[in-house]
Design an enzyme around this catalytic site. Structure first.
Site, PDB file in Angstrom:
ATOM      1  N   CYS A 145       0.844  -1.197   0.000  1.00 34.37           N
ATOM      2  CA  CYS A 145       0.000   0.000   0.000  1.00 34.37           C
ATOM      3  C   CYS A 145       0.876   1.243   0.000  1.00 34.37           C
ATOM      4  CB  CYS A 145      -0.939  -0.001   1.205  1.00 34.37           C
ATOM      5  SG  CYS A 145      -2.038   1.420   1.183  1.00 34.37           S
ATOM      6  N   CYS A 148      -0.507   4.123   1.978  1.00 33.29           N
ATOM      7  CA  CYS A 148      -0.531   3.978   3.452  1.00 33.29           C
ATOM      8  C   CYS A 148       0.869   4.140   4.048  1.00 33.29           C
ATOM      9  CB  CYS A 148      -1.012   2.594   3.887  1.00 33.29           C
ATOM     10  SG  CYS A 148      -2.390   1.934   3.004  1.00 33.29           S
ATOM     11  N   ASP A 149       1.865   3.497   3.424  1.00 30.73           N
ATOM     12  CA  ASP A 149       3.187   3.392   4.049  1.00 30.73           C
ATOM     13  C   ASP A 149       4.233   4.332   3.450  1.00 30.73           C
ATOM     14  OD1 ASP A 149       2.094   1.392   5.561  1.00 30.73           O
ATOM     15  OD2 ASP A 149       2.820  -0.233   4.290  1.00 30.73           O
TER      16      ASP A 149
END
Ligand SMILES: Cc1cc2nc3c(=O)[nH]c(=O)nc-3n(C[C@H](O)[C@H](O)[C@H](O)COP(=O)(O)OP(=O)(O)OC[C@H]3O[C@@H](n4cnc5c(N)ncnc54)[C@H](O)[C@@H]3O)c2cc1C
Length: 320
Positions: A145, A148-149
């Site tokens: 992701c 996200c990261d």
């Protein structure tokens, strides 16, 4: 909003009109409609907000020129849970089976729930590459992701593999903080939305590595490099601190398969125009289905959730 405690479910084993499995865009939309049809609705899913939580920047949800995925999903959730007829449960459903008058779901905890009809809105899971080092370094520099990261890689060098919207958007988002982003695609052109392609082309710290595949993740406790199938700028390894794999998704069809729902050639739950599956009383909505020409978006997931709810209403009426 109703609350389903384990005690309640033991004492009053409700047969809901409909159980919607999923807590993403398609499921929340379906619940809004089933609730307005006054159908008792069980909304059960594992991860609140689903895939929508990973969309950093949504510019195509009608009515919002720009909104983040998490904000959009929060609004969907609040709307769905504002109805008394919606019972919200966070649980992983392990089993779906036919029973007299409907269907029984069994959660990971062993608890069960029953409903006259089902809507599968189980979305999809990220596809893995299946290359050496991928599993070993998952969570140690390998991520599925980018949005996200990506922010953990401030000032670092990362690679993103993939050629669709998620990969190209992911590269654009990470490039806001990373020093350098390699965007690696096995073909010579991206299939992402032109909007995102323009965005990555305008970033000086993104370098395209086209017609190459990543064949191995290398590291020592954490990712240090990736190996390519063919040299790029004279070397088949790229030194990176992080490697983001955004190479598509696999529809989450396990529960639908347990009930014998037919899948299409791409492995999605096959649905007709009314979002009905091959099993009477079972409907589908969102990324998990063959609907909307496999165009997996918030707008199509919401539309399919709406149609599925309407079809559940018609189906239940026809049985009276
Ligand atoms: C990085 C990224 C950016 C995106 N950007 C955009 C964008 O800008 N615009 C756009 O329109 N679309 C975008 N999309 C696509 C969009 O996010 C999806 O099409 C949409 O979220 C699909 O919704 P869904 O409800 O079908 O599935 P999901 O959101 O995946 O929800 C599935 C739900 O089912 C649950 N579930 C699955 N199996 C089980 C089980 N066994 N038991 C219990 N629960 C289960 C999950 O926990 C989850 O709650 C993006 C996607 C990604 C990955």
């Amino acid at each position: 909003m109703g609350l389903l405690s384990p005690l309640n479910s033991l004492l009053f084993h409700t047969m809901y009109d409909v159980a919607i499995i999923g807590l993403g865009c398609a499921a929340y939309t379906a619940a809004i409609y089933t609730a307005r049809y006054k159908l008792t609705t069980l909304l059960v899913g594992e991860s609140e907000g689903g895939m929508g939580m990973t969309a950093a920047e949504v510019g195509n949800w009608p009515g919002d020129q720009e909104v983040t995925g998490p904000d959009l999903m929060e609004r969907f959730k609040n709307h769905a849970l504002s109805f008394d007829d919606v019972t919200h449960t966070i649980a992983r459903v392990e089993k779906a089976e036919k029973m007299e008058g409907g269907f029984r779901l069994t959660y990971q905890s062993g608890e069960t729930a029953e409903a006259k009809t089902l809507i599968f809105a189980t979305g999809s899971n990220k596809r893995h590459l299946g290359i050496p080092g991928e599993e070993e370094f998952s969570g140690k520099g390998v991520s599925y992701c980018a949005t996200c990261d990506g922010f953990f890689y401030k000032g670092k060098t990362v690679a993103v593999a993939g050629g669709g919207d998620s990969a190209v958007e992911g590269a654009a988002i990470i490039a806001q903080v990373a020093a350098k982003v390699y965007l690696i695609h096995r073909r010579d052109a991206f299939r992402a939305e032109p909007f995102w392609i323009d965005r990555v082309q305008s970033k000086e710290n993104i370098e395209f590595v086209l017609s190459r595949e990543v064949v191995e993740v290398l590291g020592d406790g954490k990712v240090t490099a990736i190996r390519l199938n063919e040299p790029f700028n004279g070397s088949d390894t790229l030194a990176v601190d992080g490697f983001f794999i955004e190479v598509g998704t696999i529809p989450a069809v396990a529960l639908a398969e347990q009930l014998g729902c037919t899948l299409d050639a791409k492995g999605h739950v096959a649905v007709g125009a009314n979002m009905g599956t091959s099993v009477p009383g079972v409907f589908g909505a969102g990324d998990v289905t063959s609907g909307s020409n496999h165009f997996e978006q918030f707008a199509t997931a919401a539309g399919e959730g709406c149609v599925a709810a309407n079809s559940v209403f018609s189906y239940l009426q026809s049985r009276h």
